[in-house]
Design a protein around this motif. Sequence first.
Motif, PDB file in Angstrom:
ATOM      1  N   LEU A  17     -96.720 -55.495  93.719  1.00  0.00           N
ATOM      2  CA  LEU A  17     -96.822 -56.239  94.974  1.00  0.00           C
ATOM      3  C   LEU A  17     -98.277 -56.568  95.295  1.00  0.00           C
ATOM      4  CD1 LEU A  17     -94.175 -54.354  97.137  1.00  0.00           C
ATOM      5  CD2 LEU A  17     -94.065 -56.732  96.364  1.00  0.00           C
ATOM      6  N   SER A  18     -99.171 -55.621  95.012  1.00  0.00           N
ATOM      7  CA  SER A  18    -100.587 -55.874  95.225  1.00  0.00           C
ATOM      8  C   SER A  18    -101.086 -56.973  94.296  1.00  0.00           C
ATOM      9  CB  SER A  18    -101.376 -54.579  95.003  1.00  0.00           C
ATOM     10  OG  SER A  18    -102.747 -54.787  95.224  1.00  0.00           O
ATOM     11  N   LEU A  19    -100.601 -56.966  93.042  1.00  0.00           N
ATOM     12  CA  LEU A  19    -100.976 -58.016  92.097  1.00  0.00           C
ATOM     13  C   LEU A  19    -100.505 -59.381  92.587  1.00  0.00           C
ATOM     14  CD1 LEU A  19    -102.114 -58.963  89.388  1.00  0.00           C
ATOM     15  CD2 LEU A  19     -99.909 -58.403  88.343  1.00  0.00           C
ATOM     16  N   LEU A  20     -99.262 -59.446  93.076  1.00  0.00           N
ATOM     17  CA  LEU A  20     -98.745 -60.706  93.609  1.00  0.00           C
ATOM     18  C   LEU A  20     -99.584 -61.169  94.791  1.00  0.00           C
ATOM     19  CD1 LEU A  20     -96.574 -62.923  93.726  1.00  0.00           C
ATOM     20  CD2 LEU A  20     -95.208 -61.381  95.152  1.00  0.00           C
ATOM     21  N   ASN A  21     -99.921 -60.238  95.667  1.00  0.00           N
ATOM     22  CA  ASN A  21    -100.751 -60.544  96.828  1.00  0.00           C
ATOM     23  C   ASN A  21    -102.083 -61.150  96.388  1.00  0.00           C
ATOM     24  OD1 ASN A  21    -102.213 -60.548  99.206  1.00  0.00           O
ATOM     25  ND2 ASN A  21    -101.769 -58.440  99.751  1.00  0.00           N
ATOM     26  N   THR A  22    -102.733 -60.486  95.444  1.00  0.00           N
ATOM     27  CA  THR A  22    -104.042 -60.936  94.989  1.00  0.00           C
ATOM     28  C   THR A  22    -103.963 -62.270  94.267  1.00  0.00           C
ATOM     29  OG1 THR A  22    -104.632 -58.605  94.705  1.00  0.00           O
ATOM     30  CG2 THR A  22    -106.101 -60.232  93.729  1.00  0.00           C
ATOM     31  N   LEU A  23    -102.952 -62.443  93.421  1.00  0.00           N
ATOM     32  CA  LEU A  23    -102.805 -63.700  92.692  1.00  0.00           C
ATOM     33  C   LEU A  23    -102.631 -64.886  93.632  1.00  0.00           C
ATOM     34  CD1 LEU A  23    -100.512 -62.711  89.679  1.00  0.00           C
ATOM     35  CD2 LEU A  23    -102.852 -63.572  89.554  1.00  0.00           C
ATOM     36  N   LEU A  24    -101.744 -64.732  94.619  1.00  0.00           N
ATOM     37  CA  LEU A  24    -101.516 -65.822  95.562  1.00  0.00           C
ATOM     38  C   LEU A  24    -102.784 -66.157  96.332  1.00  0.00           C
ATOM     39  CD1 LEU A  24     -97.994 -64.820  96.946  1.00  0.00           C
ATOM     40  CD2 LEU A  24     -98.534 -66.702  95.382  1.00  0.00           C
ATOM     41  N   GLY A  82    -104.323 -50.702 108.376  1.00  0.00           N
ATOM     42  CA  GLY A  82    -104.442 -51.012 106.960  1.00  0.00           C
ATOM     43  C   GLY A  82    -104.447 -49.762 106.104  1.00  0.00           C
ATOM     44  N   ALA A  83    -105.130 -48.710 106.582  1.00  0.00           N
ATOM     45  CA  ALA A  83    -105.175 -47.455 105.836  1.00  0.00           C
ATOM     46  C   ALA A  83    -103.803 -46.795 105.752  1.00  0.00           C
ATOM     47  CB  ALA A  83    -106.174 -46.497 106.487  1.00  0.00           C
ATOM     48  N   MET A  84    -103.015 -46.892 106.816  1.00  0.00           N
ATOM     49  CA  MET A  84    -101.679 -46.291 106.795  1.00  0.00           C
ATOM     50  C   MET A  84    -100.769 -46.999 105.790  1.00  0.00           C
ATOM     51  SD  MET A  84    -101.447 -43.589 108.575  1.00  0.00           S
ATOM     52  CE  MET A  84     -99.665 -43.406 108.679  1.00  0.00           C
ATOM     53  N   LEU A 138     -98.518 -46.707 100.221  1.00  0.00           N
ATOM     54  CA  LEU A 138     -98.283 -47.707  99.169  1.00  0.00           C
ATOM     55  C   LEU A 138     -97.304 -48.783  99.630  1.00  0.00           C
ATOM     56  CD1 LEU A 138     -98.055 -45.241  96.138  1.00  0.00           C
ATOM     57  CD2 LEU A 138     -99.983 -46.709  96.731  1.00  0.00           C
ATOM     58  N   ALA A 139     -97.409 -49.162 100.900  1.00  0.00           N
ATOM     59  CA  ALA A 139     -96.506 -50.147 101.499  1.00  0.00           C
ATOM     60  C   ALA A 139     -97.072 -51.549 101.294  1.00  0.00           C
ATOM     61  CB  ALA A 139     -96.307 -49.851 102.984  1.00  0.00           C
ATOM     62  N   GLN A 140     -97.147 -51.976 100.037  1.00  0.00           N
ATOM     63  CA  GLN A 140     -97.808 -53.233  99.714  1.00  0.00           C
ATOM     64  C   GLN A 140     -96.989 -54.466 100.088  1.00  0.00           C
ATOM     65  OE1 GLN A 140    -100.983 -53.725  98.706  1.00  0.00           O
ATOM     66  NE2 GLN A 140    -101.191 -51.542  99.136  1.00  0.00           N
ATOM     67  N   ALA A 141     -95.679 -54.309 100.309  1.00  0.00           N
ATOM     68  CA  ALA A 141     -94.869 -55.461 100.721  1.00  0.00           C
ATOM     69  C   ALA A 141     -95.335 -55.959 102.078  1.00  0.00           C
ATOM     70  CB  ALA A 141     -93.392 -55.082 100.758  1.00  0.00           C
ATOM     71  N   ARG A 142     -95.591 -55.039 102.988  1.00  0.00           N
ATOM     72  CA  ARG A 142     -96.060 -55.434 104.314  1.00  0.00           C
ATOM     73  C   ARG A 142     -97.487 -55.969 104.265  1.00  0.00           C
ATOM     74  NH1 ARG A 142     -93.491 -50.324 107.623  1.00  0.00           N
ATOM     75  NH2 ARG A 142     -91.458 -50.455 106.607  1.00  0.00           N
ATOM     76  N   ARG A 143     -98.291 -55.368 103.418  1.00  0.00           N
ATOM     77  CA  ARG A 143     -99.654 -55.859 103.267  1.00  0.00           C
ATOM     78  C   ARG A 143     -99.656 -57.277 102.714  1.00  0.00           C
ATOM     79  NH1 ARG A 143    -104.869 -53.309 103.773  1.00  0.00           N
ATOM     80  NH2 ARG A 143    -106.183 -55.156 103.857  1.00  0.00           N
ATOM     81  N   LEU A 144     -98.721 -57.562 101.817  1.00  0.00           N
ATOM     82  CA  LEU A 144     -98.593 -58.906 101.254  1.00  0.00           C
ATOM     83  C   LEU A 144     -98.331 -59.934 102.348  1.00  0.00           C
ATOM     84  CD1 LEU A 144     -98.193 -60.938  98.929  1.00  0.00           C
ATOM     85  CD2 LEU A 144     -95.834 -60.140  98.748  1.00  0.00           C
ATOM     86  N   VAL A 145     -97.425 -59.615 103.266  1.00  0.00           N
ATOM     87  CA  VAL A 145     -97.099 -60.544 104.356  1.00  0.00           C
ATOM     88  C   VAL A 145     -98.336 -60.858 105.191  1.00  0.00           C
ATOM     89  CG1 VAL A 145     -95.767 -60.833 106.487  1.00  0.00           C
ATOM     90  CG2 VAL A 145     -94.678 -59.847 104.457  1.00  0.00           C
ATOM     91  N   ALA A 146     -99.077 -59.802 105.577  1.00  0.00           N
ATOM     92  CA  ALA A 146    -100.253 -59.994 106.429  1.00  0.00           C
ATOM     93  C   ALA A 146    -101.345 -60.781 105.709  1.00  0.00           C
ATOM     94  CB  ALA A 146    -100.787 -58.633 106.874  1.00  0.00           C
ATOM     95  N   VAL A 175    -104.635 -61.646 110.219  1.00  0.00           N
ATOM     96  CA  VAL A 175    -104.332 -60.471 109.392  1.00  0.00           C
ATOM     97  C   VAL A 175    -104.337 -59.203 110.237  1.00  0.00           C
ATOM     98  CG1 VAL A 175    -105.197 -58.994 107.537  1.00  0.00           C
ATOM     99  CG2 VAL A 175    -105.154 -61.466 107.223  1.00  0.00           C
ATOM    100  N   VAL A 176    -105.315 -59.060 111.125  1.00  0.00           N
ATOM    101  CA  VAL A 176    -105.406 -57.859 111.964  1.00  0.00           C
ATOM    102  C   VAL A 176    -104.175 -57.727 112.848  1.00  0.00           C
ATOM    103  CG1 VAL A 176    -106.679 -56.759 113.843  1.00  0.00           C
ATOM    104  CG2 VAL A 176    -107.922 -57.805 111.950  1.00  0.00           C
ATOM    105  N   VAL A 177    -103.779 -58.817 113.488  1.00  0.00           N
ATOM    106  CA  VAL A 177    -102.598 -58.775 114.348  1.00  0.00           C
ATOM    107  C   VAL A 177    -101.360 -58.373 113.558  1.00  0.00           C
ATOM    108  CG1 VAL A 177    -101.030 -60.176 115.767  1.00  0.00           C
ATOM    109  CG2 VAL A 177    -103.512 -60.444 115.997  1.00  0.00           C
ATOM    110  N   LEU A 178    -101.184 -58.933 112.384  1.00  0.00           N
ATOM    111  CA  LEU A 178    -100.007 -58.625 111.570  1.00  0.00           C
ATOM    112  C   LEU A 178    -100.054 -57.198 111.019  1.00  0.00           C
ATOM    113  CD1 LEU A 178     -99.538 -62.002 109.659  1.00  0.00           C
ATOM    114  CD2 LEU A 178     -98.169 -61.094 111.534  1.00  0.00           C
ATOM    115  N   LEU A 179    -101.225 -56.705 110.639  1.00  0.00           N
ATOM    116  CA  LEU A 179    -101.323 -55.328 110.157  1.00  0.00           C
ATOM    117  C   LEU A 179    -100.903 -54.343 111.233  1.00  0.00           C
ATOM    118  CD1 LEU A 179    -104.684 -55.210 108.127  1.00  0.00           C
ATOM    119  CD2 LEU A 179    -102.356 -55.099 107.225  1.00  0.00           C
TER     120      LEU A 179
END
Length: 486
Positions: A26-33, A145-147, A152-160, A196-200
């Motif tokens: 998920l982190s890879l997908l986030n970074t690639l996009l 973001g740290a939480m 390892l909740a990268q799906a939510r991080r991807l959205v933000a 990003v901050v609001v969504l995180l």
Amino acid sequence: MSGNAPEVEAAPQAGLAGRFKRGLWLSLLNTLLSRLGTFAMGIVLARLLAPEEFGLYATALVVQGLLLTFNDLGAAASVVRRSGDVRPLLPTAWTMSVLGGIVAFGACAVSAPALSSALGSPHATEIVRFLAINVLLDGFAAVPGAMLTRELAQARRLVADLAGSVLNLALTGTLAFLGHGAWSLAIGHVSGTALVVVLLVALSGQWPRFGFSKEHFAEVGGYGASVVASSILVMLAQSVPQVVTGSVLGATALGFFYLANNVANWPVSIVSTTVERVALATFSRAREHGSDLDRAAAGVIGLVGVAVMPGGVALALLAEPIVDVVYGAQWGPAAMVLAGLAVAAVGRVFADLAFHLLLAVGAPLSSALIQLWWLLTLVPATVVAARLWGLAGIGWAQAAVALLVAVPVHAWGLRKAGIRVSSLVRGIVPPSLSAAATGGGLVLVRAFSPSPLLSVVLGGVLTGGVVAFGWFRYRHTLDEALAVAG
């Protein structure tokens, strides 16, 4: 802690190995996009903006990067690494991160003229002040973001992150087309960060909740001080070439450097950012479970190298045709520095992984001392190279110091922290073979290709094939290494 979303995502039966791999993809997908969007926008902006305008923006980014290294006072790293129940720590972490952001923002507002002049771009003062808003916003992003990283909740991080990137690119492109120059980059960046901050905050369920405990302040401050010191030194080492370029060679040269540095970081940032979002949490959880960190680190570093090393070799050998085809002949001087920066970026990836491993095993002070050696070597090397060989010298100075100083010193630090370097060396053998194969093939491509475009196309196909083969061939090493943590 408000809400229980992170715990739901991190189901106990999932196992650390499975959570790492899911978070990694998920982190890879986030970074690639994110990188694909930035790459496309970079091509457009290179046609709309002058090198001087990129130089003004690059100056502001240097200042912002320095402030971001210490504005949360180590609260985020402390939250990610803490063993057991983290909830009692959170109010103190919120207080420290937000106050740190406020102080850093104020310091930048006051010192912006002096900082801009020192970096060789006095006209960037107001952009520096505006971009410092990101430092203030980051104070509110640190805990949520740290939480998400901790669990390892990268799906939510991807959205933000994806939402912020879309807003950033849309605003930047529109404003640049309308003729707002360097301000288009700054406004887009700050607007994207705010979203990003609001969504995180919303996606993590971690709304601001302030408090103070002497015990937790001592915990965050004690561990965080070493983390912050290491992070500042890392950021200074990364900023040295930009500072030297701006002060010695001027704002136009800094614009060329900024574009070359972005290109050099293509393969590196994709892999490094991907792993960074899960490395500290995974290494920390593995340590907490009593797992074999030697095997886990060797597996992660080896598989990262299979992707990074061929990519770095490709950018170094194809620097001139890439800049010519992608950005146009007017950006030709950027190719002079790109080759060296591409090699340096490979060394930096391994240094970053070693940095996170040292934090995970509780040796942040050792990491700070290592970064200090790196910085003390890098400054004179870069200044001398800039005066003797210009832009090209700056790039190759970074490569020489990264490979001959940073990587060996990090290996020494890991050995002192109890990690067997022999395990890491075995892990790096497959990437080295992949890089050698890529280099040999690209030399032939450059020798017989009749045009820059054909060189880029053939070189890209060759490099992609080597990376894909390496990933498929050695992917089991990651499963074996992480199985000990499951």
